[in-house]
Design a protein around this motif. Structure first.
Motif, PDB file in Angstrom:
ATOM      1  N   VAL A 131     -12.159 -58.572  14.770  1.00 21.69           N
ATOM      2  CA  VAL A 131     -13.235 -58.920  15.705  1.00 21.69           C
ATOM      3  C   VAL A 131     -13.608 -60.381  15.506  1.00 21.69           C
ATOM      4  CG1 VAL A 131     -15.662 -58.511  16.303  1.00 21.69           C
ATOM      5  CG2 VAL A 131     -14.167 -56.570  15.740  1.00 21.69           C
ATOM      6  N   THR A 132     -13.850 -61.092  16.598  1.00 29.41           N
ATOM      7  CA  THR A 132     -14.454 -62.427  16.546  1.00 29.41           C
ATOM      8  C   THR A 132     -15.817 -62.339  17.218  1.00 29.41           C
ATOM      9  OG1 THR A 132     -12.320 -63.557  16.600  1.00 29.41           O
ATOM     10  CG2 THR A 132     -14.258 -64.852  17.185  1.00 29.41           C
ATOM     11  N   TYR A 133     -16.856 -62.571  16.443  1.00 35.40           N
ATOM     12  CA  TYR A 133     -18.226 -62.443  16.933  1.00 35.40           C
ATOM     13  C   TYR A 133     -18.809 -63.845  17.099  1.00 35.40           C
ATOM     14  CZ  TYR A 133     -22.661 -59.996  17.632  1.00 35.40           C
ATOM     15  OH  TYR A 133     -23.810 -59.472  18.176  1.00 35.40           O
ATOM     16  N   VAL A 134     -19.015 -64.255  18.349  1.00 32.31           N
ATOM     17  CA  VAL A 134     -19.551 -65.577  18.659  1.00 32.31           C
ATOM     18  C   VAL A 134     -21.057 -65.461  18.844  1.00 32.31           C
ATOM     19  CG1 VAL A 134     -19.481 -67.525  20.253  1.00 32.31           C
ATOM     20  CG2 VAL A 134     -17.382 -66.220  19.785  1.00 32.31           C
ATOM     21  N   THR A 135     -21.804 -66.094  17.973  1.00 31.55           N
ATOM     22  CA  THR A 135     -23.258 -66.041  18.082  1.00 31.55           C
ATOM     23  C   THR A 135     -23.792 -67.427  18.410  1.00 31.55           C
ATOM     24  OG1 THR A 135     -25.333 -65.590  16.888  1.00 31.55           O
ATOM     25  CG2 THR A 135     -23.436 -66.244  15.551  1.00 31.55           C
ATOM     26  N   LEU A 136     -24.662 -67.499  19.397  1.00 32.37           N
ATOM     27  CA  LEU A 136     -25.134 -68.782  19.906  1.00 32.37           C
ATOM     28  C   LEU A 136     -26.474 -69.212  19.326  1.00 32.37           C
ATOM     29  CD1 LEU A 136     -24.115 -68.579  23.674  1.00 32.37           C
ATOM     30  CD2 LEU A 136     -22.766 -69.262  21.693  1.00 32.37           C
ATOM     31  N   SER A 137     -27.387 -68.270  19.081  1.00 28.37           N
ATOM     32  CA  SER A 137     -28.695 -68.687  18.579  1.00 28.37           C
ATOM     33  C   SER A 137     -29.113 -67.982  17.297  1.00 28.37           C
ATOM     34  CB  SER A 137     -29.777 -68.485  19.652  1.00 28.37           C
ATOM     35  OG  SER A 137     -29.994 -67.118  19.899  1.00 28.37           O
ATOM     36  N   HIS A 138     -28.462 -66.880  16.932  1.00 26.57           N
ATOM     37  CA  HIS A 138     -28.766 -66.192  15.677  1.00 26.57           C
ATOM     38  C   HIS A 138     -27.708 -66.553  14.639  1.00 26.57           C
ATOM     39  CE1 HIS A 138     -30.992 -62.996  18.241  1.00 26.57           C
ATOM     40  NE2 HIS A 138     -31.822 -63.922  17.810  1.00 26.57           N
ATOM     41  N   ASP A 139     -28.145 -66.945  13.454  1.00 29.54           N
ATOM     42  CA  ASP A 139     -27.170 -67.373  12.456  1.00 29.54           C
ATOM     43  C   ASP A 139     -26.463 -66.172  11.828  1.00 29.54           C
ATOM     44  OD1 ASP A 139     -28.721 -66.399  10.235  1.00 29.54           O
ATOM     45  OD2 ASP A 139     -29.945 -68.201  10.330  1.00 29.54           O
ATOM     46  N   ARG A 140     -25.453 -66.483  11.033  1.00 25.84           N
ATOM     47  CA  ARG A 140     -24.595 -65.462  10.428  1.00 25.84           C
ATOM     48  C   ARG A 140     -25.403 -64.485   9.563  1.00 25.84           C
ATOM     49  NH1 ARG A 140     -21.375 -68.620   9.152  1.00 25.84           N
ATOM     50  NH2 ARG A 140     -19.441 -68.185  10.274  1.00 25.84           N
ATOM     51  N   ASP A 141     -26.326 -65.004   8.756  1.00 31.74           N
ATOM     52  CA  ASP A 141     -27.117 -64.132   7.887  1.00 31.74           C
ATOM     53  C   ASP A 141     -27.958 -63.161   8.697  1.00 31.74           C
ATOM     54  OD1 ASP A 141     -26.042 -65.484   5.774  1.00 31.74           O
ATOM     55  OD2 ASP A 141     -27.865 -66.574   5.224  1.00 31.74           O
ATOM     56  N   HIS A 142     -28.514 -63.642   9.804  1.00 33.86           N
ATOM     57  CA  HIS A 142     -29.303 -62.776  10.682  1.00 33.86           C
ATOM     58  C   HIS A 142     -28.439 -61.639  11.224  1.00 33.86           C
ATOM     59  CE1 HIS A 142     -32.462 -61.932  13.757  1.00 33.86           C
ATOM     60  NE2 HIS A 142     -31.419 -61.556  14.483  1.00 33.86           N
ATOM     61  N   ASP A 178     -22.370 -63.350  21.998  1.00 31.29           N
ATOM     62  CA  ASP A 178     -23.776 -63.006  21.813  1.00 31.29           C
ATOM     63  C   ASP A 178     -24.589 -64.302  21.867  1.00 31.29           C
ATOM     64  OD1 ASP A 178     -26.184 -61.906  21.108  1.00 31.29           O
ATOM     65  OD2 ASP A 178     -25.553 -61.220  19.112  1.00 31.29           O
ATOM     66  N   SER A 179     -25.112 -64.700  23.015  1.00 24.39           N
ATOM     67  CA  SER A 179     -25.251 -63.812  24.153  1.00 24.39           C
ATOM     68  C   SER A 179     -25.394 -64.635  25.422  1.00 24.39           C
ATOM     69  CB  SER A 179     -26.479 -62.924  23.994  1.00 24.39           C
ATOM     70  OG  SER A 179     -27.659 -63.710  24.061  1.00 24.39           O
ATOM     71  N   LEU A 180     -25.212 -63.935  26.538  1.00 19.50           N
ATOM     72  CA  LEU A 180     -25.468 -64.533  27.842  1.00 19.50           C
ATOM     73  C   LEU A 180     -26.939 -64.894  27.985  1.00 19.50           C
ATOM     74  CD1 LEU A 180     -24.439 -65.308  30.628  1.00 19.50           C
ATOM     75  CD2 LEU A 180     -24.707 -62.931  31.341  1.00 19.50           C
ATOM     76  N   THR A 181     -27.801 -64.180  27.271  1.00 22.13           N
ATOM     77  CA  THR A 181     -29.232 -64.500  27.273  1.00 22.13           C
ATOM     78  C   THR A 181     -29.463 -65.944  26.841  1.00 22.13           C
ATOM     79  OG1 THR A 181     -29.559 -62.223  26.527  1.00 22.13           O
ATOM     80  CG2 THR A 181     -31.485 -63.672  26.486  1.00 22.13           C
ATOM     81  N   ASP A 182     -28.743 -66.376  25.802  1.00 24.32           N
ATOM     82  CA  ASP A 182     -28.907 -67.743  25.308  1.00 24.32           C
ATOM     83  C   ASP A 182     -28.428 -68.770  26.320  1.00 24.32           C
ATOM     84  OD1 ASP A 182     -29.950 -66.971  22.771  1.00 24.32           O
ATOM     85  OD2 ASP A 182     -27.932 -66.405  22.165  1.00 24.32           O
ATOM     86  N   LEU A 183     -27.340 -68.469  27.005  1.00 25.66           N
ATOM     87  CA  LEU A 183     -26.864 -69.399  28.036  1.00 25.66           C
ATOM     88  C   LEU A 183     -27.860 -69.482  29.184  1.00 25.66           C
ATOM     89  CD1 LEU A 183     -23.025 -68.673  28.221  1.00 25.66           C
ATOM     90  CD2 LEU A 183     -24.232 -70.506  27.012  1.00 25.66           C
ATOM     91  N   GLU A 184     -28.464 -68.357  29.539  1.00 26.00           N
ATOM     92  CA  GLU A 184     -29.471 -68.390  30.604  1.00 26.00           C
ATOM     93  C   GLU A 184     -30.684 -69.212  30.172  1.00 26.00           C
ATOM     94  OE1 GLU A 184     -30.310 -64.380  31.827  1.00 26.00           O
ATOM     95  OE2 GLU A 184     -28.614 -64.405  33.213  1.00 26.00           O
TER      96      GLU A 184
END
Length: 302
Positions: free
Chosen positions: A85-96, A187-193
Motif C-alpha cells: 500500500v502507498t498511503y499519501v497524506t496531505l495534511s496529517h503527518d505520519r505519526d497521526h 488522503d484526502s480530497l478534502t485537503d485539496l478542496e
C-alpha cells in the motif's frame, strides 16, 4: 488481416479481475472492486470512512501475506491484490496516521498493514503553503522523512523558486505515479478542496482526479480517494459525483446515545449494479469496520 472487434473486446474484458473490499459482511454481497478503478470514499467525518479504509487495507494485506488470518472467500482471491500500500497524506503527518490505525485495528491487523505500507507524508509542505501564524507553525510536530520537492533549487538563481499549490500537486502526482504497482490511497480530497481557499484553482483539483482516474486504468490497480463531506452533498455535486469509477458512501444519524451508521456501494460503471441497491448497516469494533446488509432500496419488480 483485420482483428475481430469482438475478440479484441473479449480480450480486454478478460483482463479485468476483482479485488475484495476486505470488509466483513460486505465481501460476499458484492463482487469486489474491478481492477483499474479509482474509488471515492465519501461521508461525514464521523460516518465511518476512515475505519472502512484502514480495515480494508489491513484485510487485503493480511490476505496477501498471511492468508490463514482471513476468511477463505478473501484469501482465495489474492492474485489481483497488490503486494503493498502507498498511503499519501496531505495534511496529517505520519505519526497521526499510525495513531489512528492503532485506535481502529487489532494488533495483528496493524502489524500486517504497517509492515507492507509506505506513507508518503506531504503534510509539512502542505502546511507551509498556508498562512499559518509562525508561533503555531513552529510548534507543529515535524518529521525528518517528509516528502520534499522533486527538483532541487537552482543555486545560480537570484531568487529561490516559489512553492505553489500547483507545484505541490505536481509532486503529489509524481509520487502516486511512482506507486503504480501498489494499492494507492489519497488522503484526502478534502485537503485539496480546502487548498482552493488558498490559491489552488478548483479546475486543477478536478483535473488531478481525472488524470488519476485514467492513470489507474492503465496501471490495473486500485486507488482510494477519501473525502470528508456528507454523502448527500457529494451526490449533489456535479463536478465530483460520478467523476471516478466507483464510490462508497457513508452515512451517520444520531439515535439517542449512539450513532447509527450505514453505507452504500455506488455504481462501478454498471459492474456492481443490481436491480435494487443494498444498504449496509456498519459498525466499528475491536477489529475495525464491519458491514451487515439490512435492506434493499429501489424497484421491487419490473
Amino acid at each position: 488481416m483485420t482483428a475481430d472487434p469482438t475478440s479484441t473486446a473479449k480480450g480486454i474484458s478478460s483482463g479485468v479481475s476483482y479485488i475484495p473490499f476486505g470488509i466483513p459482511g460486505l465481501d460476499g454481497h458484492v463482487r469486489g472492486i474491478p481492477t483499474g478503478s479509482t474509488v471515492l470514499l465519501a461521508g461525514a467525518s464521523d460516518a465511518g470512512g476512515d475505519a472502512f479504509t484502514y480495515t480494508s487495507l489491513a484485510t487485503l494485506m493480511l490476505a496477501k501475506h498471511r492468508p490463514e488470518m482471513v476468511p477463505n472467500g478473501v484469501a482465495d482471491r489474492t492474485a489481483a491484490i497488490p503486494d503493498s500500500v502507498t498511503y499519501v497524506t496531505l495534511s496529517h503527518d505520519r505519526d497521526h496516521l499510525y495513531s489512528e490505525l492503532d485506535a481502529v485495528l487489532d494488533g495483528y491487523q496493524f502489524e500486517a498493514l504497517t509492515a507492507n505500507m509506505t506513507v508518503a507524508d506531504f503534510s509539512q509542505r502542505y502546511m507551509e503553503l498556508l498562512p499559518v501564524p509562525n508561533p503555531l507553525f513552529d510548534a507543529r510536530r515535524s518529521a525528518d522523512d517528509i516528502e520534499q520537492p522533486e527538483t532541487e533549487p537552482d543555486p545560480s538563481a537570484t531568487e529561490p523558486s516559489e512553492e505553489t499549490f500547483e507545484k505541490f500537486l505536481e509532486d503529489v502526482s509524481e509520487r502516486v505515479t511512482d506507486a503504480a504497482d501498489t494499492l494507492v490511497v489519497v488522503d484526502s480530497l478534502t485537503d485539496l478542496e480546502r487548498a482552493t481557499e488558498f490559491g489552488l484553482p478548483r479546475n486543477h483539483e478536478v483535473a488531478f482526479l481525472m488524470g488519476l482516474r485514467e492513470a489507474v486504468v492503465n496501471w490495473g490497480t486500485v486507488a482510494f480517494v477519501k473525502l470528508d463531506r456528507p454523502a448527500s452533498a457529494v451526490r449533489s455535486d456535479e463536478l465530483i459525483h460520478g467523476l471516478l469509477h466507483g464510490s462508497v458512501y457513508f452515512y451517520s444519524n444520531d439515535k439517542g446515545f449512539e450513532t447509527y451508521r450505514t453505507m452504500r456501494v455506488g455504481s462501478f460503471g454498471g459492474a456492481l449494479d443490481t436491480e435494487r441497491q443494498t444498504v449496509f448497516e456498519s459498525r466499528i469494533g475491536p477489529a475495525g469496520f464491519r458491514a451487515k446488509a439490512t435492506k434493499k432500496i429501489g424497484p421491487s419488480n419490473w
